[in-house]
Scaffold this motif. Structure first.
Motif, PDB file in Angstrom:
ATOM      1  N   TRP B 161       0.782  -1.233   0.160  1.00 40.29           N
ATOM      2  CA  TRP B 161       0.122  -0.038  -0.011  1.00 40.29           C
ATOM      3  C   TRP B 161       0.768   1.396   0.034  1.00 40.29           C
ATOM      4  CZ3 TRP B 161      -1.080   4.126   3.611  1.00 40.29           C
ATOM      5  CH2 TRP B 161      -2.001   4.694   3.381  1.00 40.29           C
ATOM      6  N   ASN B 162       0.428   2.309  -0.574  1.00 43.77           N
ATOM      7  CA  ASN B 162       0.921   3.677  -0.586  1.00 43.77           C
ATOM      8  C   ASN B 162       0.061   4.564  -0.173  1.00 43.77           C
ATOM      9  OD1 ASN B 162       2.788   1.991  -2.248  1.00 43.77           O
ATOM     10  ND2 ASN B 162       3.661   3.806  -2.742  1.00 43.77           N
ATOM     11  N   PRO B 163       0.664   5.661   0.138  1.00 41.21           N
ATOM     12  CA  PRO B 163      -0.428   6.824   0.823  1.00 41.21           C
ATOM     13  C   PRO B 163      -1.235   7.374  -0.061  1.00 41.21           C
ATOM     14  CG  PRO B 163       1.795   7.561   1.051  1.00 41.21           C
ATOM     15  CD  PRO B 163       2.081   6.147   0.578  1.00 41.21           C
ATOM     16  N   LEU B 221      -4.146  13.562  -0.688  1.00 46.03           N
ATOM     17  CA  LEU B 221      -5.168  14.761   0.118  1.00 46.03           C
ATOM     18  C   LEU B 221      -6.260  14.206   0.998  1.00 46.03           C
ATOM     19  CD1 LEU B 221      -4.452  17.507  -2.194  1.00 46.03           C
ATOM     20  CD2 LEU B 221      -3.164  17.101   0.053  1.00 46.03           C
ATOM     21  N   TYR B 222      -6.899  13.395   0.138  1.00 48.07           N
ATOM     22  CA  TYR B 222      -8.267  12.425   0.699  1.00 48.07           C
ATOM     23  C   TYR B 222      -7.790  11.725   1.727  1.00 48.07           C
ATOM     24  CZ  TYR B 222     -11.501   8.899   0.974  1.00 48.07           C
ATOM     25  OH  TYR B 222     -12.458   7.773   1.325  1.00 48.07           O
ATOM     26  N   ASN B 223      -6.735  11.083   1.817  1.00 47.69           N
ATOM     27  CA  ASN B 223      -6.248  10.258   2.942  1.00 47.69           C
ATOM     28  C   ASN B 223      -5.629  11.014   3.977  1.00 47.69           C
ATOM     29  OD1 ASN B 223      -6.823   7.663   1.750  1.00 47.69           O
ATOM     30  ND2 ASN B 223      -4.810   7.365   0.677  1.00 47.69           N
ATOM     31  N   ALA B 224      -4.918  11.945   3.762  1.00 44.17           N
ATOM     32  CA  ALA B 224      -4.530  13.118   4.988  1.00 44.17           C
ATOM     33  C   ALA B 224      -5.786  13.545   5.746  1.00 44.17           C
ATOM     34  CB  ALA B 224      -3.733  14.083   4.310  1.00 44.17           C
ATOM     35  N   MET B 228      -5.288   9.669   7.735  1.00 45.47           N
ATOM     36  CA  MET B 228      -4.101   8.646   7.534  1.00 45.47           C
ATOM     37  C   MET B 228      -2.845   9.305   7.357  1.00 45.47           C
ATOM     38  SD  MET B 228      -5.353   5.748   5.212  1.00 45.47           S
ATOM     39  CE  MET B 228      -6.897   5.501   4.654  1.00 45.47           C
ATOM     40  N   SER B 229      -1.630   8.538   7.402  1.00 50.47           N
ATOM     41  CA  SER B 229      -0.454   9.189   7.213  1.00 50.47           C
ATOM     42  C   SER B 229      -0.004   9.188   5.859  1.00 50.47           C
ATOM     43  CB  SER B 229       0.317   8.513   8.262  1.00 50.47           C
ATOM     44  OG  SER B 229       1.761   8.764   7.780  1.00 50.47           O
ATOM     45  N   ALA B 230       0.466  10.342   5.286  1.00 46.21           N
ATOM     46  CA  ALA B 230       0.876  10.368   4.120  1.00 46.21           C
ATOM     47  C   ALA B 230       2.360  10.339   4.031  1.00 46.21           C
ATOM     48  CB  ALA B 230       0.507  11.723   3.609  1.00 46.21           C
ATOM     49  N   ASN B 247       1.894  14.398   8.627  1.00 50.56           N
ATOM     50  CA  ASN B 247       1.232  15.430   8.157  1.00 50.56           C
ATOM     51  C   ASN B 247       0.051  15.541   9.015  1.00 50.56           C
ATOM     52  OD1 ASN B 247       0.598  12.564   7.221  1.00 50.56           O
ATOM     53  ND2 ASN B 247      -1.429  13.514   6.767  1.00 50.56           N
ATOM     54  N   GLY B 248      -0.590  16.712   9.263  1.00 51.22           N
ATOM     55  CA  GLY B 248      -1.616  16.986  10.173  1.00 51.22           C
ATOM     56  C   GLY B 248      -2.380  18.107   9.718  1.00 51.22           C
ATOM     57  N   LEU B 249      -3.759  18.064  10.090  1.00 50.39           N
ATOM     58  CA  LEU B 249      -4.727  18.889   9.497  1.00 50.39           C
ATOM     59  C   LEU B 249      -5.470  19.420  10.522  1.00 50.39           C
ATOM     60  CD1 LEU B 249      -5.433  19.397   6.754  1.00 50.39           C
ATOM     61  CD2 LEU B 249      -7.183  17.447   6.746  1.00 50.39           C
ATOM     62  N   ASN B 250      -5.538  20.832  10.731  1.00 52.91           N
ATOM     63  CA  ASN B 250      -6.462  21.442  11.642  1.00 52.91           C
ATOM     64  C   ASN B 250      -7.709  22.054  10.891  1.00 52.91           C
ATOM     65  OD1 ASN B 250      -4.665  20.819  13.355  1.00 52.91           O
ATOM     66  ND2 ASN B 250      -3.452  22.763  13.248  1.00 52.91           N
TER      67      ASN B 250
END
Lengths: 359, 358
Positions: B161-163, B221-224, B228-230, B247-250
């Motif tokens: 699997w890849n991110p 970006l969808y996975n992020a 999920m970790s990119a 990666n992180g998303l606020n």
């Protein structure tokens, strides 16, 4: 000897068995948001009836069980309470045996005929019931030690797929769940168990404090059983499932775990818990029968006769819809029993205390 | 006493036979356990199913493809079971491959059927195949040294699997059919020229039907967004290439006059792999931000137009919008979504060499 720990384990195990199956579906069907409100109300009702019941029992000496309390209060009161209790136990056992064997066929033994599963369920629990209440409680301790860690493990890892946003909206808009029959059905989870405290006083002495600790320990199971499916699937999806919690466990994916399906372990533990519950209720039914109607017949024959009766009635229930119908009828009886019995015991207790003072 | 005891033992042994639950038991050598299930539409009413079965042979494992046509998946399985010398057991299906044309038409009934029956595990992965299914499975069975799990390994997190590959299970798709605020993306695969499988982005699914597609960069970006970790993805810039470490998303969400407003901050921690020329650290950071920001913005705009909320933005507004109105999230609120995106890149290290431009 104080055997409070036996009672604690039995209390937790039989509640876990009842809660983790039908309870989530009932609560999710009764309200679309703020599920914790109906659950908390139910927990309060649970504590209320439990403390009232324990308080009532305390008015009587230890060797008096529920049956002698009622029979010594006169024929009418004995009839008014013991007959509903008997009928309630009988229907709950019918529902449990029929319902859980249906679950077993739906979930994993799809080729096995229903009657064979019911035979196994009833045979094991009758055997335990024949061995007597001590055997049931000792088995309860063993099973608690063996299987409860597994249940806790599954409860923890089922958080793998949760999406916390599904917790919102937090508050209920209206209290419309009070008008839903499924909410009252959910009281099955608290209605069946606590009465055994009135039956075992003489044989398994316990302290009230420990019973309340056990009831507190059960609270997280009430909340988790509903909130795990809600957080994994969301209300709109979870409401389409018959067993939301089982499906939430099904979605767990652990590559490092050597077994592929966690659901099997979960279901088997729950079914073993339920076996204990069935045998305990069987024992109580036979207790009522042998003390009030047929004291001359050996309990062995009574257990066999009652489980045969349950088996035959179960065979005549053709579909899941009919089980639900029976569940609904049982609800009326249940509220009579879970509210009527604790209150009547308190009244009888105060009465006997007053009479004792006069003497 | 002893007679009584022995009676009990006999009873227990008899119970042992019963409690094993072995009813109509079939031994493992009489079972066929497919790993991959392929489904396409044969005609208006009929499905065609492909079962990829690993078969053990003296010199290794061979893959056999069994196909069948019928009105439901169960009918096909039943028919093939009757025709085969063994019984088909769907309990071990790991990947479900759906034909693209069928996915565009809608797979609601198929997914509900799988959830209902419990034969096929609800955690089986779902993929959409762009290729002709006959061709695809023929190629699958020809792979040398294949133990029939090539497709599964492709998606396994501890294998191939890849991110930038979406990872979607049957219950995700089922949830997206019913949920008010969450849709799902299903990976699209096709036969590769030099590799067995090639990924071709992801399908945007709404109500069980494929509406649109996003490419693999957007899938990252969808996975992020799903948390999920990119980690491991390499981004190529004019100035060189970097490896995403973390990666992180606020988010911050609010509702203004019934208009949903979302503030997003994507944080990336990267490591420099290669540089061309002598750009400064700041320049690389800026360039990466410049690369990702429009990509993210374009994707959200595209998704808004298709009214499919695969990012689950609606989830963030569950607090603000009452449940009765939440039902209309996709049609009423989502198309009017206003968002404000910032990308924040930090270069964590520059490998063995010192930072360029110093």
């Amino acid at each position: 000897m104080d055997k409070s720990l036996y009672v604690v384990f039995m209390y937790i195990v039989s509640h876990a068995g009842l809660i983790l199956f039908l309870y989530p579906e009932n609560i999710i069907a009764s309200t679309t948001q703020g599920h914790w409100v109906p659950i908390v109300i139910e927990v309060f009702v649970h504590f209320f009836i439990l403390t009232v019941f324990l308080k009532g029992l305390n008015y009587f000496p230890k060797q008096n069980d529920l049956i002698t309390i009622y029979t010594s209060a006169g024929k009418i009161i004995a009839f008014l309470f013991l007959v509903p209790i008997f009928l309630y136990f009988l229907t709950s056992n019918i529902i449990t045996v029929r319902g859980y064997s249906e679950i077993i066929t739906i979930v994993f033994l799809s080729n096995t005929p229903l009657w064979a599963i019911m035979v196994v369920l009833l045979a094991i629990s009758s055997y335990l019931a024949i061995k007597g209440v001590e055997a049931i409680f000792r088995t309860g301790v063993l099973i608690f030690i063996l299987l409860f860690p597994l249940i806790i493990f599954i409860l923890v890892i089922s958080f793998q797929n949760v999406d916390w946003h599904y917790v919102y909206p937090l508050w209920v808009e209206d209290f419309s769940f009070f008008s839903q029959s499924s909410y009252y059905k959910s009281y099955f989870a608290i209605g069946g168990v606590f009465l055994f405290l009135g039956f075992i006083r003489a044989s398994i002495p316990y302290k009230n404090k420990y019973v309340l600790i056990a009831a507190t320990a059960v609270i997280p199971i009430f909340l988790l059983s509903v909130y795990i499916p809600i957080l994994v699937f969301g209300q709109a999806t979870a409401s389409t499932f018959l067993y939301p919690f089982v499906l939430a466990v099904d979605s767990i994916n652990l590559t490092w775990f050597m077994f592929d399906r966690m659901t099997m372990f979960f279901l088997l533990s729950i079914i073993i818990f339920i076996l204990l519950f069935i045998s305990l209720v069987l024992w109580m039914i036979v207790r009522v029968l042998s003390k009030c109607i047929a004291p001359s017949i050996k309990p062995f024959y009574l257990v066999v006769a009652v489980s045969l009766l349950i088996f035959i009635i179960c065979l005549f229930i053709p579909s899941w819809k009919d089980v639900e119908q029976l569940f609904l009828w049982n609800t009326i009886l249940r509220f009579y029993v879970i509210l009527g019995v604790p209150i009547s015991v308190v009244i009888l207790g105060i009465k006997s205390r007053l009479e004792g003072d006069i003497k | 006493m002893n007679i009584k005891k022995s009676k009990i033992y006999i009873l227990l042994v008899m119970l042992l036979l019963l409690t094993s639950g072995c009813w109509d038991n079939r031994d493992i050598n009489h079972r066929v356990m497919p790993v991959v299930l392929g489904v396409s539409k044969e005609s208006e009413e009929e499905y065609k199913a492909y079962l990829q079965v690993p078969i053990l042979q003296e010199d290794g494992i061979k893959t056999q493809i069994i196909t069948g046509v019928g009105k439901t998946i169960n009918e096909i399985v039943d028919k093939t079971s009757a025709n085969l010398e063994s019984n088909v057991d769907l309990l071990h299906i790991k990947v479900i491959v759906i034909d693209r044309a069928f996915a565009e038409e809608g797979v609601k009934d198929l997914i509900s059927g799988i959830m209902r029956s419990r034969e096929i595990p609800s955690k089986a992965l779902v993929a959409i195949c762009e290729e002709d299914m006959d061709e695809f499975f023929k190629k699958m069975s020809q792979v040398e040294l294949s133990d029939g799990t090539a497709l599964l390994d492709y998606f396994e997190k501890n294998a191939g699997w890849n991110p930038q590959i979406a990872l979607t299970r049957v219950w995700h798709v089922y949830r997206s059919i019913h949920s008010y605020t969450k849709d799902v993306a299903i990976p699209i695969i096709r036969l590769g020229e030099s590799t067995l499988i090639e990924q071709a982005g992801s399908a945007v699914i709404k109500n069980g039907a494929m509406l649109d597609e996003i490419n693999s960069d957007e899938t990252l970006l969808y996975n992020a967004f799903q948390g999920m970790s990119a980690h491991g993805k390499i981004e190529v810039l004019d100035e060189g290439s970097v490896l995403i470490l973390d990666n992180g998303l606020n988010f911050a969400s609010r509702l203004e006059n019934e208009l949903p407003i979302l503030t997003l901050e994507l944080q990336l921690e990267v490591m420099i792999l290669e540089v061309k020329g002598d750009p400064t650290i700041e320049k690389i950071e800026k360039e990466l931000e410049k690369l990702l920001k429009p990509r993210f913005e374009n994707m959200i705009t595209k998704l808004k137009d298709s009214e499919a909320d695969i990012l689950g933005i609606g989830q963030l507004f569950r607090k603000e919008i009452p449940r009765a109105q939440l039902k209309d999230w996709r049609s009423k609120y989502y198309p009017n979504l206003k968002f404000n995106l910032t990308v924040d890149v930090t270069i964590q290290n520059s490998g063995n060499l010192k930072e360029p431009g110093e």
